[in-house]
Design a protein around this motif. Structure first.
Motif, PDB file in Angstrom:
ATOM      1  N   UNK A  28     -13.669  57.895  66.790  1.00  0.00           N
ATOM      2  CA  UNK A  28     -14.423  56.867  67.516  1.00  0.00           C
ATOM      3  C   UNK A  28     -15.146  57.474  68.724  1.00  0.00           C
ATOM      4  N   UNK A  29     -14.460  58.371  69.435  1.00  0.00           N
ATOM      5  CA  UNK A  29     -15.080  59.022  70.585  1.00  0.00           C
ATOM      6  C   UNK A  29     -16.274  59.874  70.158  1.00  0.00           C
ATOM      7  N   UNK A  30     -16.105  60.642  69.086  1.00  0.00           N
ATOM      8  CA  UNK A  30     -17.191  61.503  68.608  1.00  0.00           C
ATOM      9  C   UNK A  30     -18.395  60.666  68.171  1.00  0.00           C
ATOM     10  N   UNK A  31     -18.136  59.606  67.405  1.00  0.00           N
ATOM     11  CA  UNK A  31     -19.233  58.757  66.925  1.00  0.00           C
ATOM     12  C   UNK A  31     -19.981  58.085  68.071  1.00  0.00           C
ATOM     13  N   UNK A  32     -19.279  57.752  69.151  1.00  0.00           N
ATOM     14  CA  UNK A  32     -19.944  57.107  70.281  1.00  0.00           C
ATOM     15  C   UNK A  32     -20.976  58.039  70.927  1.00  0.00           C
ATOM     16  N   UNK A  33     -20.769  59.357  70.823  1.00  0.00           N
ATOM     17  CA  UNK A  33     -21.713  60.319  71.399  1.00  0.00           C
ATOM     18  C   UNK A  33     -22.815  60.695  70.412  1.00  0.00           C
ATOM     19  N   UNK A  34     -22.451  61.004  69.180  1.00  0.00           N
ATOM     20  CA  UNK A  34     -23.469  61.480  68.239  1.00  0.00           C
ATOM     21  C   UNK A  34     -24.310  60.341  67.669  1.00  0.00           C
ATOM     22  N   UNK A  35     -23.907  59.089  67.897  1.00  0.00           N
ATOM     23  CA  UNK A  35     -24.732  57.959  67.448  1.00  0.00           C
ATOM     24  C   UNK A  35     -25.982  57.795  68.301  1.00  0.00           C
ATOM     25  N   UNK A  36     -25.994  58.409  69.476  1.00  0.00           N
ATOM     26  CA  UNK A  36     -27.172  58.378  70.340  1.00  0.00           C
ATOM     27  C   UNK A  36     -28.333  59.054  69.611  1.00  0.00           C
ATOM     28  N   UNK A  37     -29.407  58.329  69.295  1.00  0.00           N
ATOM     29  CA  UNK A  37     -30.516  58.927  68.528  1.00  0.00           C
ATOM     30  C   UNK A  37     -31.237  60.030  69.287  1.00  0.00           C
ATOM     31  N   UNK A  38     -31.020  60.126  70.594  1.00  0.00           N
ATOM     32  CA  UNK A  38     -31.676  61.159  71.392  1.00  0.00           C
ATOM     33  C   UNK A  38     -30.819  62.411  71.556  1.00  0.00           C
ATOM     34  N   UNK A  39     -29.683  62.474  70.887  1.00  0.00           N
ATOM     35  CA  UNK A  39     -28.798  63.619  71.023  1.00  0.00           C
ATOM     36  C   UNK A  39     -28.933  64.551  69.824  1.00  0.00           C
ATOM     37  N   UNK A  40     -28.744  65.854  70.084  1.00  0.00           N
ATOM     38  CA  UNK A  40     -28.653  66.844  69.020  1.00  0.00           C
ATOM     39  C   UNK A  40     -27.178  67.075  68.700  1.00  0.00           C
ATOM     40  N   UNK A  41     -26.879  67.317  67.429  1.00  0.00           N
ATOM     41  CA  UNK A  41     -25.493  67.463  66.989  1.00  0.00           C
ATOM     42  C   UNK A  41     -25.261  68.926  66.614  1.00  0.00           C
ATOM     43  N   UNK A  42     -24.414  69.593  67.364  1.00  0.00           N
ATOM     44  CA  UNK A  42     -24.047  70.976  67.082  1.00  0.00           C
ATOM     45  C   UNK A  42     -22.688  70.973  66.384  1.00  0.00           C
ATOM     46  N   UNK A  43     -22.711  71.134  65.081  1.00  0.00           N
ATOM     47  CA  UNK A  43     -21.464  71.137  64.297  1.00  0.00           C
ATOM     48  C   UNK A  43     -20.951  72.569  64.174  1.00  0.00           C
ATOM     49  N   UNK A  44     -19.649  72.729  64.332  1.00  0.00           N
ATOM     50  CA  UNK A  44     -19.010  74.044  64.250  1.00  0.00           C
ATOM     51  C   UNK A  44     -18.002  74.026  63.109  1.00  0.00           C
ATOM     52  N   UNK A  45     -18.163  74.967  62.177  1.00  0.00           N
ATOM     53  CA  UNK A  45     -17.240  75.079  61.038  1.00  0.00           C
ATOM     54  C   UNK A  45     -16.899  76.552  60.856  1.00  0.00           C
ATOM     55  N   UNK A  46     -15.625  76.864  60.617  1.00  0.00           N
ATOM     56  CA  UNK A  46     -15.231  78.268  60.435  1.00  0.00           C
ATOM     57  C   UNK A  46     -15.709  78.800  59.083  1.00  0.00           C
ATOM     58  N   UNK A  47     -16.050  80.097  59.059  1.00  0.00           N
ATOM     59  CA  UNK A  47     -16.557  80.715  57.827  1.00  0.00           C
ATOM     60  C   UNK A  47     -15.472  80.881  56.785  1.00  0.00           C
ATOM     61  N   UNK A  48     -14.204  80.906  57.206  1.00  0.00           N
ATOM     62  CA  UNK A  48     -13.118  81.121  56.247  1.00  0.00           C
ATOM     63  C   UNK A  48     -12.595  79.821  55.654  1.00  0.00           C
ATOM     64  N   UNK A  49     -13.341  78.729  55.748  1.00  0.00           N
ATOM     65  CA  UNK A  49     -12.967  77.463  55.103  1.00  0.00           C
ATOM     66  C   UNK A  49     -14.150  76.962  54.291  1.00  0.00           C
ATOM     67  N   UNK A  50     -13.837  76.053  53.362  1.00  0.00           N
ATOM     68  CA  UNK A  50     -14.876  75.517  52.483  1.00  0.00           C
ATOM     69  C   UNK A  50     -15.790  74.592  53.289  1.00  0.00           C
ATOM     70  N   UNK A  51     -17.073  74.904  53.296  1.00  0.00           N
ATOM     71  CA  UNK A  51     -18.026  74.108  54.081  1.00  0.00           C
ATOM     72  C   UNK A  51     -18.161  72.693  53.541  1.00  0.00           C
ATOM     73  N   UNK A  52     -17.882  72.521  52.250  1.00  0.00           N
ATOM     74  CA  UNK A  52     -18.004  71.186  51.646  1.00  0.00           C
ATOM     75  C   UNK A  52     -16.961  70.219  52.188  1.00  0.00           C
TER      76      UNK A  52
END
Length: 622
Positions: free
Chosen positions: A122-146
């Motif tokens: 809920x906290x994350x969605x409250x920030x990234x729902x802002x249409x004026x914000x950019x979303x920087x997603x971080x995912x480790x290379x040693x896990x499945x990106x899917x």
């Protein structure tokens, strides 16, 4: 372009300081699963170790991170008191605004609540729902990106991927014989803003306090060795440049909408600032100004010339007019002139007025007695009329306080004092007005003017023929056209027609008693109802018509004089003496300072609004 990010940072700083989120500002929101390397990515962008580390969820609240590029000689670290607000000045950083959020987790650990997963999402969605914000997603290379939870949340609010950038962390921890080339080239999951690979510091590097400069150098060497074709488009340095460039372009795209929003907000803040007024310097002049304006608004509301005209209900003078001509007028018109009078009551009054002798004519005393009883009924609605007008004058006080005199909001003590003074003035005038209205009815009761022109014209023929022809009442003389005269003519003709038939019928209840029946006349009560004789019927109808004629005259007079009395002794008096009463009661040297003390919130709100107005003006220069 260079001033875009600092200005947005300034806006964000002020909005966070005053606790208001009035504009959705452009910013970069960092999203990733727990232990995905978010902290290492941020520290590589900053060039410093500053984030807490540990097992479980370490970041529990959003962290607003502003990076400000300054000259080397001005190198300094500034940390605001707010635990979720951090501003870093350094010559080694690019201008950026980042929001670090708690890592996505599935299972509560330690003292974490059972719904920790829902709370974090809920906290994350409250920030990234802002249409004026950019979303920087971080995912480790040693896990499945899917299976990336960060990308999943990003796609919920940004299905087209226009605002999403992917960072693949921990490139050095992939299994032997594998690499992330296909992922970095966007062939597994395409991301519109790009995919950037980075190498994080290991736990051993952190424990041995390996510097970030060495980490960046080793990262570059790793990329040159394993991803030579992508080395120039990967790494922490490239990530910082890309984020700064994307944020500036994103701010530029959002600029027209932001300017429109800032313009609207500036006008609103200016209006609010004007309503708060300036700090009081001249107490005497300020008090006189407020008192004069209140008195003027009060009088204008009565006259119907106020600036704030209500459309939902009648108010002020319009309501007073309605009370006079609708409420009071209709109430008087609904009063039956003969209400509460029975023929037996009238007959009893006639007999009591004649004494021991049978009456040849209708006694005038009985008419006066009965008509006074009916006139007395006009007093209650008249007094109620005064009460309703008094209540409306009280309502006008609140109307002026709420809509007309905004300055009173600043000074609650002065507001209460003004209400008290006006209420006291109305309270003093109410008994005077009540007494005068009471006297209007008392005047009518004091003297029954049977020589009143309207009464003479209407009832004259009736009385004349009742005297000249007591046994054969037939008013033939023409009368002035009125309801009373018409009733007199019709009644006289009807009595004459009934005369012959009545002479043949003995009066009921007066037959000769039988010799064997003993009658005690003193014990015989007057019957509740019985058939009246012709003379009794005639006398009752004469009195009824006289009462009705005279009552209508008095009612017309009361209906006209009561509103005039109320206006003179209450409404107009208050209008003429309101300002002088307020000045006399409040304009005292000992009270000025006390009355003009602002409310506790006014000064603070004025400062906050002034600050918001200043920043809005600064943002408008963009």
């Amino acid at each position: 372009m260079e001033t875009l990010i600092p200005t947005i940072n300034r806006l964000q700083e002020v909005f966070l300081t005053v606790g208001a989120e009035v504009i959705q500002l452009p910013q970069i929101v960092v999203v990733g699963s727990q232990s995905s390397g978010k902290s290492s990515v941020l520290e590589s962008l900053v060039g410093r170790d500053f984030l807490p580390r540990g097992s479980g969820i370490v970041t529990r609240r959003p962290l607003v991170l502003q990076l400000v590029n300054v000259a080397p000689l001005q190198d300094r670290l500034k940390s605001e008191n707010e635990p979720i607000y951090l501003k870093i000045f350094s010559p080694k950083v690019l201008n950026l605004t980042l929001v670090d959020l708690p890592g996505i987790t599935k299972v509560p650990v330690g003292d974490q609540p059972e719904d920790i997963e829902a709370q974090v999402q809920e906290m994350i969605l409250s920030f990234i729902s802002n249409p004026n914000s950019l979303i920087l997603t971080v995912s480790p290379a040693n896990s499945d990106l899917a299976t990336s939870d960060a990308l999943k949340l990003a796609r919920e609010v940004d299905p087209d991927g226009r605002r999403t950038l992917l960072v693949v962390s921990k490139l050095d921890l992939m299994d032997a014989g594998t690499d992330a080339l296909e992922v970095l080239l966007g062939r597994v999951i395409p991301v519109r803003l790009g995919i950037i690979g980075v190498v994080n510091r290991s736990q051993h590097d952190i424990n041995t306090q390996k510097s970030l400069e060495d980490t960046v150098r080793d990262e570059h060497a790793f990329l040159q060795r394993h991803y030579p074709s992508l080395a120039s488009r990967a790494g922490s340095r490239y990530l910082a440049k890309t984020l700064s460039r994307l944020l500036m372009h994103h701010i530029r795209d959002c600029l027209p909408e932001l300017k429109t929003r800032v313009t609207v907000l500036s006008a609103q803040y200016q209006a609010r600032l004007n309503s708060y007024g300036q700090p009081v310097e001249d107490h005497s002049a300020t008090l006189l100004q407020i008192v004069t304006k209140f008195a003027s608004d009060y009088c204008n509301t009565i006259e119907g010339t106020a600036r704030y005209i209500q459309t939902s209900e009648l108010c002020g003078g319009a309501r007073i007019c309605y009370i006079f001509h609708e409420t009071f007028g209709r109430t008087l018109q609904s009063i039956d002139p003969l209400g509460g009078l029975t023929e037996l009551d009238i007959l009893t009054a006639i007999r009591n007025a004649t004494g021991p002798r049978p009456a040849l004519f209708v006694p005038e005393v009985s008419f006066e007695l009965l008509v006074k009883r009916q006139i007395k009924r006009l007093e209650e609605p008249s007094m109620r009329c005064v009460e309703l007008v008094h209540e409306e004058l009280q309502r006008i006080i609140q109307h002026c306080s709420s809509y007309s005199t905004q300055e009173l909001i600043r000074f609650p003590k002065l507001h209460d004092s003004i209400v008290e003074v006006v209420t006291g003035l109305l309270r003093k005038r109410l008994p005077v007005t009540n007494e005068m209205v009471h006297n209007l009815v008392a005047i009518e009761l004091a003297y029954i003017n049977t020589k009143h022109p309207d009464f003479t014209d209407a009832a004259g023929p009736l009385l004349q023929f009742a005297v000249e022809f007591p046994t054969c009442f037939d008013p033939l003389t023409p009368c002035v056209t009125s309801s009373c005269q018409a009733e007199a003519l019709d009644g006289g003709k009807r009595w004459k027609n009934e005369k012959v038939a009545e002479e043949r019928i003995p009066p009921a209840g007066f037959g000769s008693p039988s010799k064997s029946q003993a009658i005690n006349l003193l014990d015989s009560a007057m019957p509740v109802s019985r058939k009246l004789s012709s003379k009794e019927q005639r006398d009752c109808e004469i009195i009824q018509r006289l009462i009705k004629c005279y009552f209508l005259i008095v009612r017309k007079s009361i209906q006209d004089s009561v509103p005039k009395t109320v206006m003179h002794f209450l409404v107009n008096f208050v209008k003429e003496h309101l300002q002088s009463e307020l000045v006399g009661q409040l304009y005292k040297q000992g009270l000025l300072q006390e009355l003009l003390i602002e409310s506790q919130d006014t000064a603070q709100q004025r400062t906050e609004v002034a600050q918001m107005l200043e920043v809005s003006a600064e943002a408008f220069v963009l």
